[in-house]
Scaffold this active site. Structure first.
Site, short mmCIF file in Angstrom:
data_model
loop_
_atom_site.label_atom_id
_atom_site.label_comp_id
_atom_site.label_asym_id
_atom_site.label_seq_id
_atom_site.Cartn_x
_atom_site.Cartn_y
_atom_site.Cartn_z
N THR A 16 -12.36 23.25 -21.85
CA THR A 16 -11.03 22.86 -21.39
C THR A 16 -11.08 21.41 -20.96
O THR A 16 -12.07 20.94 -20.40
CB THR A 16 -10.54 23.74 -20.23
OG1 THR A 16 -11.32 23.48 -19.05
CG2 THR A 16 -10.62 25.22 -20.59
N GLY A 17 -10.00 20.67 -21.23
CA GLY A 17 -10.03 19.23 -20.96
C GLY A 17 -11.03 18.53 -21.84
O GLY A 17 -11.82 17.71 -21.38
N GLY A 18 -10.96 18.83 -23.15
CA GLY A 18 -11.99 18.33 -24.06
C GLY A 18 -11.56 17.21 -24.98
O GLY A 18 -12.31 16.86 -25.89
N THR A 19 -10.39 16.62 -24.75
CA THR A 19 -9.90 15.63 -25.71
C THR A 19 -10.44 14.23 -25.48
O THR A 19 -10.28 13.36 -26.35
CB THR A 19 -8.35 15.57 -25.67
OG1 THR A 19 -7.93 15.24 -24.33
CG2 THR A 19 -7.73 16.88 -26.11
N GLY A 21 -13.26 11.62 -22.67
CA GLY A 21 -14.18 11.54 -21.55
C GLY A 21 -15.35 12.49 -21.64
O GLY A 21 -15.94 12.70 -22.69
N GLY A 23 -15.46 15.74 -21.35
CA GLY A 23 -15.22 16.91 -22.20
C GLY A 23 -15.48 16.61 -23.66
O GLY A 23 -16.13 17.40 -24.36
N SER A 141 -17.37 17.43 -8.35
CA SER A 141 -17.38 16.00 -8.06
C SER A 141 -18.25 15.75 -6.84
O SER A 141 -18.35 16.61 -5.95
CB SER A 141 -15.96 15.51 -7.78
OG SER A 141 -15.97 14.19 -7.26
N TYR A 154 -8.00 15.79 -3.61
CA TYR A 154 -8.87 16.01 -4.77
C TYR A 154 -10.21 16.60 -4.34
O TYR A 154 -10.71 17.55 -4.95
CB TYR A 154 -9.08 14.68 -5.50
CG TYR A 154 -10.07 14.73 -6.63
CD1 TYR A 154 -9.72 15.31 -7.85
CD2 TYR A 154 -11.35 14.18 -6.50
CE1 TYR A 154 -10.63 15.35 -8.90
CE2 TYR A 154 -12.25 14.22 -7.54
CZ TYR A 154 -11.88 14.80 -8.75
OH TYR A 154 -12.79 14.85 -9.78
#
Length: 260
Positions: A16-19, A21, A23, A141, A154
């Protein structure tokens, strides 16, 4: 593709969030190693860029990780595409650099909806599809464990993931599914980990990272990807842990003030 090995041949993974950076770095390493990959993203421009770069080498799905409907649709898509998977990388995230007195209910809710609720229910929905002896890796993080001005919401959202790692690890022990996390510091990504930042702000953020990180540079997305894939496939006697990838920053005694 930088690898010529087939370490992941026959493996099936969801990111997930692989488009872009970190990911995308994981996606590329998996594909280079022979894995079949399904990745998600929300931003239409990033989705199109990923399709242009990867072509038919990956399944690319538009999915909003804060939407229960989209998470359930993702589960059904993964089941139809792969049946079962070996590895789930829960990487979709969102952050704003906001002093605590500027935080609104809307930005607070969005931060927790993406980073926390979305991550939790992604695992809940996809865990039945993970093979026994498979792996889940979260992206947390170093803000989890330090007081960074401007990142209180965050940090709280990501700290919850650290607890999820331990809880899911315990609950998935009967299936020998290992659950761990990578905990990045300053990493050279398109957003430098801050959504909506200007080019000037990104450059300033990069320079802060170079100055405060003990190794005197920012990390690369490939370095985070290697750590995530180590946890996924090589660290076979490790579960419930966070692996810090921050150039020694979390060992520093004086965290930087990021609010200026």
């Amino acid at each position: 593709m930088t690898s010529t090995t087939n370490n992941y041949k026959g493996k099936k993974a969801v990111i997930t969030g692989g488009t872009h950076g970190m990911g995308m770095a994981v996606v590329k390493m998996l594909i280079a190693g022979g894995a079949e990959v399904l990745l998600t993203g929300k931003n239409p421009n990033n989705l199109e860029a990923a399709k242009q770069e990867l072509g038919n080498s990956a399944h690319i799905i538009a999915s909003d990780t804060s939407s229960m409907t989209d998470i359930e649709t993702l589960r059904n898509t993964v089941a139809a595409t792969f049946g079962q998977i070996d590895f789930l990388f829960v990487n979709a995230g969102f952050s704003l650099l906001e002093p605590f007195d500027k935080v609104t209910e809307a930005t607070y809710d969005k931060t927790f909806a993406i980073n926390t609720k979305g991550a939790y229910f992604t695992v809940q929905q996809l865990a039945p599809l993970i093979k026994d002896y498979g792996a889940i890796v979260f992206t947390t993080s170093i803000a989890n464990n330090a007081g960074y001005a401007g990142m209180s919401v965050y940090a709280g959202a990501k700290a919850a993931l650290a607890s999820f790692v331990k809880g899911f690890a315990a609950e998935l022990l009967p299936r020998s599914i290992r659950v761990n996390a990578v905990s990045p510091g300053f990493i050279n990504t398109p957003t430098m980990g801050v959504s909506g930042a200007s080019k000037e702000e990104l450059l300033a953020f990069e320079k802060i990272g170079e100055a405060v990180t003990p190794l005197k540079r920012n990390g690369s997305t490939e370095e985070v990807a290697k750590a995530a894939l180590f946890l996924a496939f090589d660290a076979t006697f490790t579960t419930g842990e966070e692996l810090t990838v921050d150039g020694g920053l979390s060992k520093s005694l004086t965290p930087p003030d990021l609010s200026h």
